[in-house]
Design an enzyme around this catalytic site. Structure first.
Site, short mmCIF file in Angstrom:
data_model
loop_
_atom_site.label_atom_id
_atom_site.label_comp_id
_atom_site.label_asym_id
_atom_site.label_seq_id
_atom_site.Cartn_x
_atom_site.Cartn_y
_atom_site.Cartn_z
N ARG A 103 -14.22 -7.09 0.94
CA ARG A 103 -13.36 -6.86 2.10
C ARG A 103 -12.74 -5.45 2.03
O ARG A 103 -12.27 -5.00 1.01
CB ARG A 103 -12.24 -7.91 2.11
CG ARG A 103 -11.21 -7.75 3.23
CD ARG A 103 -9.99 -6.98 2.78
NE ARG A 103 -8.92 -7.00 3.79
CZ ARG A 103 -7.83 -6.26 3.72
NH1 ARG A 103 -7.65 -5.44 2.72
NH2 ARG A 103 -6.91 -6.34 4.65
N VAL A 104 -12.76 -4.77 3.16
CA VAL A 104 -12.11 -3.47 3.26
C VAL A 104 -11.00 -3.57 4.30
O VAL A 104 -11.22 -4.08 5.40
CB VAL A 104 -13.12 -2.37 3.68
CG1 VAL A 104 -12.42 -1.04 3.92
CG2 VAL A 104 -14.21 -2.22 2.61
N GLY A 105 -9.83 -3.07 3.95
CA GLY A 105 -8.70 -3.11 4.88
C GLY A 105 -8.61 -1.85 5.70
O GLY A 105 -9.57 -1.08 5.84
N ASP A 106 -7.43 -1.62 6.22
CA ASP A 106 -7.20 -0.42 7.05
C ASP A 106 -7.03 0.84 6.22
O ASP A 106 -7.28 1.95 6.71
CB ASP A 106 -5.92 -0.62 7.88
CG ASP A 106 -4.69 -0.86 7.00
OD1 ASP A 106 -4.83 -1.55 5.97
OD2 ASP A 106 -3.60 -0.36 7.32
N GLY A 118 0.46 -3.23 5.47
CA GLY A 118 0.51 -4.56 6.06
C GLY A 118 -0.89 -5.12 6.21
O GLY A 118 -1.84 -4.64 5.59
N THR A 134 0.82 -1.21 0.00
CA THR A 134 0.00 0.00 0.00
C THR A 134 0.85 1.26 0.00
O THR A 134 1.86 1.32 0.68
CB THR A 134 -0.88 -0.02 1.26
OG1 THR A 134 -1.80 -1.08 1.12
CG2 THR A 134 -1.61 1.29 1.48
N1 ASP Z 1 -2.99 -2.54 4.39
C1 ASP Z 1 -3.49 -3.05 3.14
C2 ASP Z 1 -4.78 -3.78 3.37
O1 ASP Z 1 -4.93 -4.43 4.39
C3 ASP Z 1 -2.57 -3.97 2.46
C4 ASP Z 1 -1.22 -3.44 2.19
O2 ASP Z 1 -0.60 -2.77 2.99
O3 ASP Z 1 -0.74 -3.70 1.12
O4 ASP Z 1 -5.61 -3.75 2.51
#
Ligand code: ASP
Length: 344
Positions: free
Chosen positions: A233-236, A257, A205
């Site tokens: 799905r949604v991440g941070d 991450g 990211t």
């Molecule tokens: N933090 C991102 C997510 O969980 C993934 C990433 O850092 O590549 O979607």
């Protein structure tokens, strides 16, 4: 002590005092403008942001420009060239936040090239903070964004085809330690560590934080999220306080991450709160990482999370669970990639 001795001592200590004074002054100096971003792919991102920062532009414009730059890279982990979800669909997450705590985000948006600019429009044109999925896309189109094709980039298509053979959701925690890298296996694309011929995927990211000449902070994050995630799905990354947090009094932080772990501890908000308590950016990031590791060390061994932070003096730092997290910095003093310290 007689006067003579006092004067002698004075003569000896004067340069020392001057040095200490100038050192203290140096420590007290604020480095600005400055931009920091996750991963080595942050170098061209910083360069783009720097064009604005060095011309006395705002941190907000700078972070948006940086994020747009990487969203344009077809063979990159973020933007429409990124890896798809398990249904073969690329869904993008992004957010942006300024020095007034204005913020906007989009999550799970499809076929829109610049989610960061849609996030900025959400921030500036609506009373809301987050728009998701079809609603986010509809809003983007209403605001002049073009609906792009849903064809996967070649790299993403190859990786997806490979992944379908087993269809296992197994995030790669730490790309530098992967057998493919150690064996010097050929990688594809300008941001090579993200793309492996065997279909393994990294999480890379783009999160960036900048301080402009006025000393104002802003940040932005853009990503296609974890490769082969469940659809929806949604991440941070688009969550304010998880993937990004800016407090113009204290500092700002971003993350990369396994998003679920970052959300669980409100990661970047926590980092900023640690800086508020007086911790340096690096120590603040370390303490947030420790929070994740402490809860379940065995699980943490299978994960990667990295935090990156900057305080109001333009001091920066990072910390990760595992080896391998790197970040890029651009200021008048430097233009380089740093390796983050790590816990495990
Ligand atoms: N933090 C991102 C997510 O969980 C993934 C990433 O850092 O590549 O979607």
């Amino acid at each position: 002590m007689n006067r003579r001795k006092f004067l002698q001592l004075g003569a000896l200590t004067a340069p020392l005092l001057t040095t200490t004074k100038s050192f203290a002054k140096k420590l007290d100096q604020t480095t600005k403008p400055i931009v920091i971003s996750t991963w080595d792919s942050g170098m061209p991102v910083n360069a783009e942001a720097w064009k604005i920062l060095s011309a006395s532009g705002s941190a907000l414009d700078a972070v948006e420009a940086g994020a747009i730059h990487i969203e344009n890279e077809i063979n990159c982990c973020v933007g429409l060239g990124g890896y798809p979800d398990r249904d073969g669909i690329v869904t993008l997450d992004s957010c942006i936040m300024d020095h007034h705590a204005n913020c906007g985000a989009v999550a799970g948006i499809e076929r829109i090239k610049h989610p960061v600019s849609v996030a900025r429009k959400v921030m500036e044109k609506t009373p809301h903070v987050i728009l998701v999925g079809a609603g986010a896309q509809q809003f983007a189109i209403e605001n002049g964004f073009i609906l792009e094709s849903n064809t996967l980039s070649n790299d993403a298509q190859n990786a997806y085809t490979e992944w379908l053979k087993k269809s296992e959701y197994k995030p790669v925690i730490n790309i530098e330690n992967q057998p493919a890298v150690q064996a010097g296996k050929k990688q594809n694309g300008p941001f090579a560590p993200n793309f492996f011929e065997d279909g393994t995927a990294n999480h890379d990211t783009m999160g960036l934080v900048a301080m402009d000449v006025k000393g104002n902070l802003s940040g932005a994050v853009t990503t296609s999220g974890m490769a082969f995630k469940l659809h929806g799905r949604v991440g941070d990354s688009p969550i304010i306080g998880a993937g990004l947090f800016v407090d113009n009094e204290i500092g700002a932080a971003t993350s990369s991450g396994t998003g679920e772990e970052v959300i669980r501890i409100c990661g970047t908000h926590l980092v900023v709160e640690f800086m508020r308590q007086g911790y340096s950016p690096e120590m603040a990031c370390k303490k947030a990482v420790e929070r994740i590791v402490k809860r379940d060390k065995a699980k943490a061994k299978t994960l990667q999370v990295g935090f990156l932070a900057m305080n109001k003096k333009g001091q920066y730092g990072a910390y990760a669970i595992q080896k391998g997290f790197v970040f890029s910095v651009k200021s008048n003093n430097e233009n380089q990639i740093h390796s983050s310290k790590y816990i495990l």
